[in-house]
Design a protein around this motif. Structure first.
Motif, PDB file in Angstrom:
ATOM      1  N   ALA A 104      39.825  37.538  44.092  1.00  0.00           N
ATOM      2  CA  ALA A 104      40.507  36.289  43.739  1.00  0.00           C
ATOM      3  C   ALA A 104      41.373  36.465  42.502  1.00  0.00           C
ATOM      4  O   ALA A 104      42.521  36.007  42.456  1.00  0.00           O
ATOM      5  CB  ALA A 104      39.475  35.188  43.522  1.00  0.00           C
ATOM      6  N   ALA A 105      40.830  37.128  41.477  1.00  0.00           N
ATOM      7  CA  ALA A 105      41.586  37.306  40.233  1.00  0.00           C
ATOM      8  C   ALA A 105      42.803  38.184  40.448  1.00  0.00           C
ATOM      9  O   ALA A 105      43.904  37.894  39.943  1.00  0.00           O
ATOM     10  CB  ALA A 105      40.676  37.896  39.164  1.00  0.00           C
ATOM     11  N   TRP A 106      42.653  39.260  41.174  1.00  0.00           N
ATOM     12  CA  TRP A 106      43.767  40.187  41.388  1.00  0.00           C
ATOM     13  C   TRP A 106      44.811  39.620  42.342  1.00  0.00           C
ATOM     14  O   TRP A 106      46.010  39.867  42.177  1.00  0.00           O
ATOM     15  CB  TRP A 106      43.239  41.511  41.905  1.00  0.00           C
ATOM     16  N   SER A 107      44.371  38.871  43.341  1.00  0.00           N
ATOM     17  CA  SER A 107      45.318  38.373  44.345  1.00  0.00           C
ATOM     18  C   SER A 107      46.275  37.347  43.761  1.00  0.00           C
ATOM     19  O   SER A 107      47.406  37.220  44.243  1.00  0.00           O
ATOM     20  CB  SER A 107      44.543  37.758  45.519  1.00  0.00           C
ATOM     21  N   ARG A 108      45.847  36.610  42.742  1.00  0.00           N
ATOM     22  CA  ARG A 108      46.706  35.570  42.171  1.00  0.00           C
ATOM     23  C   ARG A 108      47.604  36.081  41.050  1.00  0.00           C
ATOM     24  O   ARG A 108      48.468  35.347  40.567  1.00  0.00           O
ATOM     25  CB  ARG A 108      45.832  34.426  41.633  1.00  0.00           C
ATOM     26  N   SER A 109      47.413  37.331  40.629  1.00  0.00           N
ATOM     27  CA  SER A 109      48.146  37.851  39.485  1.00  0.00           C
ATOM     28  C   SER A 109      49.449  38.522  39.905  1.00  0.00           C
ATOM     29  O   SER A 109      49.532  39.135  40.971  1.00  0.00           O
ATOM     30  CB  SER A 109      47.279  38.861  38.725  1.00  0.00           C
ATOM     31  N   LEU A 114      46.552  45.823  37.345  1.00  0.00           N
ATOM     32  CA  LEU A 114      45.358  44.986  37.409  1.00  0.00           C
ATOM     33  C   LEU A 114      44.154  45.840  37.071  1.00  0.00           C
ATOM     34  O   LEU A 114      44.078  47.001  37.470  1.00  0.00           O
ATOM     35  CB  LEU A 114      45.199  44.387  38.810  1.00  0.00           C
ATOM     36  N   ALA A 115      43.215  45.275  36.336  1.00  0.00           N
ATOM     37  CA  ALA A 115      42.040  46.057  35.938  1.00  0.00           C
ATOM     38  C   ALA A 115      40.842  45.125  35.845  1.00  0.00           C
ATOM     39  O   ALA A 115      40.967  43.898  35.961  1.00  0.00           O
ATOM     40  CB  ALA A 115      42.287  46.749  34.587  1.00  0.00           C
ATOM     41  N   TYR A 116      39.679  45.718  35.651  1.00  0.00           N
ATOM     42  CA  TYR A 116      38.500  44.910  35.368  1.00  0.00           C
ATOM     43  C   TYR A 116      37.514  45.735  34.574  1.00  0.00           C
ATOM     44  O   TYR A 116      37.527  46.968  34.595  1.00  0.00           O
ATOM     45  CB  TYR A 116      37.855  44.383  36.658  1.00  0.00           C
ATOM     46  N   LEU A 117      36.661  45.050  33.844  1.00  0.00           N
ATOM     47  CA  LEU A 117      35.530  45.686  33.181  1.00  0.00           C
ATOM     48  C   LEU A 117      34.366  44.708  33.143  1.00  0.00           C
ATOM     49  O   LEU A 117      34.542  43.497  33.297  1.00  0.00           O
ATOM     50  CB  LEU A 117      35.896  46.177  31.772  1.00  0.00           C
ATOM     51  N   GLY A 185      31.807  50.175  35.941  1.00  0.00           N
ATOM     52  CA  GLY A 185      32.536  48.912  35.920  1.00  0.00           C
ATOM     53  C   GLY A 185      33.745  48.957  35.013  1.00  0.00           C
ATOM     54  O   GLY A 185      33.828  48.201  34.030  1.00  0.00           O
ATOM     55  N   PHE A 186      34.689  49.821  35.366  1.00  0.00           N
ATOM     56  CA  PHE A 186      35.838  50.066  34.490  1.00  0.00           C
ATOM     57  C   PHE A 186      36.922  50.700  35.354  1.00  0.00           C
ATOM     58  O   PHE A 186      36.987  51.924  35.497  1.00  0.00           O
ATOM     59  CB  PHE A 186      35.411  50.996  33.361  1.00  0.00           C
ATOM     60  N   LYS A 187      37.772  49.869  35.972  1.00  0.00           N
ATOM     61  CA  LYS A 187      38.733  50.373  36.947  1.00  0.00           C
ATOM     62  C   LYS A 187      40.051  49.625  36.819  1.00  0.00           C
ATOM     63  O   LYS A 187      40.100  48.496  36.310  1.00  0.00           O
ATOM     64  CB  LYS A 187      38.192  50.219  38.373  1.00  0.00           C
ATOM     65  N   ALA A 188      41.112  50.266  37.310  1.00  0.00           N
ATOM     66  CA  ALA A 188      42.439  49.653  37.290  1.00  0.00           C
ATOM     67  C   ALA A 188      43.200  50.083  38.534  1.00  0.00           C
ATOM     68  O   ALA A 188      42.935  51.144  39.111  1.00  0.00           O
ATOM     69  CB  ALA A 188      43.207  50.053  36.026  1.00  0.00           C
ATOM     70  N   VAL A 189      44.153  49.260  38.944  1.00  0.00           N
ATOM     71  CA  VAL A 189      44.959  49.550  40.131  1.00  0.00           C
ATOM     72  C   VAL A 189      46.338  48.944  39.941  1.00  0.00           C
ATOM     73  O   VAL A 189      46.490  47.885  39.319  1.00  0.00           O
ATOM     74  CB  VAL A 189      44.266  48.976  41.402  1.00  0.00           C
ATOM     75  N   ARG A 190      47.342  49.620  40.423  1.00  0.00           N
ATOM     76  CA  ARG A 190      48.689  49.047  40.412  1.00  0.00           C
ATOM     77  C   ARG A 190      48.742  47.878  41.394  1.00  0.00           C
ATOM     78  O   ARG A 190      48.119  47.908  42.446  1.00  0.00           O
ATOM     79  CB  ARG A 190      49.725  50.097  40.803  1.00  0.00           C
ATOM     80  N   ARG A 191      49.490  46.842  41.022  1.00  0.00           N
ATOM     81  CA  ARG A 191      49.513  45.655  41.869  1.00  0.00           C
ATOM     82  C   ARG A 191      50.062  45.954  43.258  1.00  0.00           C
ATOM     83  O   ARG A 191      49.561  45.420  44.261  1.00  0.00           O
ATOM     84  CB  ARG A 191      50.332  44.538  41.222  1.00  0.00           C
TER      85      ARG A 191
END
Length: 377
Positions: A104-109, A114-117, A185-191
């Motif tokens: 949900a967070a990544w799809s709206r950005s 995009l990343a998360y931790l 729990g520490f990842k990132a991806v190009r949109r």
């Protein structure tokens, strides 16, 4: 007001230019923090993360607190932080699931990276800029923190260490993955990569990370790994047993899809069917060469094992489940051919093997292909 990065200190290298896909004034990095009932850790962690990004990150950023169905004071704290800190937003979901929250967070950005931790900030924040730098430069499509390389520094109990290492060994043995740490729990991806991958990921819980990485790797995307400093949170409320069982179910589902050649991948970047096709083409003449000196099932096993070994050495693309599936299906085809035509000759056996391989080559099952493509449209 958007964050304006401070000027680099004397002697430091100038920051690279923002990615061309970044819109002026918009965040370059959108960092999701998935939470469920984290009223104790949420505020100090978000404030610490916010301060770190303001001091070290050279571009506009956003922190998105993705609250998935918390029942304590987490929503109130998240809303207050979003009101106080201009770079913090809050997203509320009605259902639980870390994967659901990240999707949900990544799809709206619209941020290019995009990343998360994890909210406990077990991973040292010094690794954040090295994590996203290869994505900003376009060098890689995804980046993950890893606790399982020589450059990592990890402090955690023996039980969690054992479970983590066993899980990653299992992934390498069953799914033939090449990344070292699926669960950090520490990842990132190009949109642009996320937009292609997210519709293909089925899991909504803890296995979300692993499935995303497997699909990305099978699609031919580049995954960068960053050694991290990681200190276990002694108050972690992750249920190891239920999480492990859910992960095992996910591994079995993805492994079966790999064996059948039906794992959905990004059609614009995925590897071709060449490994499966070449294995089938090499298997038939090798079987014909071995068959006069051995029974049908023995010749089939020897020929297929030889082809698979060569494919692993040269192509690295056929996981053990694919070998097991081919052994089972080709053996069954030979058994059916021998039962139907007891005096079946070599030509009949080769025809049966060819039919078996056709059923296992990715994309040659029209119904399953139609369903996969419909799901991604």
């Amino acid at each position: 007001m958007k964050h304006s990065p401070s000027a680099p200190s004397a002697g430091s290298s100038p920051a690279p230019a923002p990615p061309p896909s970044a819109h002026p004034g918009e965040p370059v990095l959108d960092l999701a923090v998935p939470v469920f009932n984290e009223e104790t850790d949420l505020e100090p962690s978000v404030r610490r993360l916010h301060a770190h990004l303001r001091e070290t990150f050279p571009y506009p950023f956003r922190i998105t607190v993705a609250d998935n169905a918390s029942t304590d004071a987490t929503p109130l704290i998240a809303a207050r932080l979003a009101g106080e800190l201009p770079e913090v937003e809050w997203l509320r979901l009605a259902e639980k699931g870390r994967g659901r929250a990240l999707r949900a967070a990544w799809s709206r950005s619209r941020a290019p990276v995009l990343a998360y931790l994890d909210v406990d900030l077990s991973t040292g924040l010094a690794a954040l800029l090295p994590l996203v730098a290869p994505l900003l430069s376009g060098h890689s499509d995804l980046a993950i923190g890893t606790r399982l390389t020589a450059g990592s520094r990890v402090v955690r109990g023996p039980r969690r260490e054992f479970v983590s290492r066993c899980y990653n060994v299992l992934l390498r043995c069953t799914l033939s993955v090449r990344f070292s740490d699926a669960q950090c729990g520490f990842k990132a991806v190009r949109r642009d990569a996320a937009e292609r991958l997210l519709p293909l990921v089925r899991d909504t819980g803890w296995f979300f990370d692993t499935e995303l990485l497997v699909i990305a790797e099978r699609s031919g995307l580049r995954i960068h790994e960053v050694p991290v400093d990681w200190v276990d949170d002694p108050d972690s409320r992750v249920a190891l047993l239920s999480t492990a069982l859910a992960d095992l179910r996910g591994v079995a589902r993805v492994g079966w899809a790999l064996a059948r050649g039906t794992l959905p991948t990004d059609r614009r970047a995925r590897r071709s069917r060449t490994p499966a096709v070449l294995t089938a083409l090499a298997h038939l003449p090798l079987y014909a060469a071995v068959r006069p000196a051995a029974p049908a099932q023995t010749a089939n096993s020897l020929a297929l094992l030889t082809c698979w070994t060569l494919a692993q050495t040269t192509l690295g693309a056929l996981p053990p489940p694919a070998l097991a599936a081919r052994l089972a299906v080709t053996a069954g085809a030979l058994a059916v051919a021998g039962h139907t035509v007891p005096a079946a000759g070599l030509r009949a056996e080769l025809a049966a093997l060819a039919a078996a391989h056709l059923a296992l080559v990715p994309g040659l099952l029209p119904l399953r292909r139609h369903r996969t493509e419909s799901a991604t449209s």
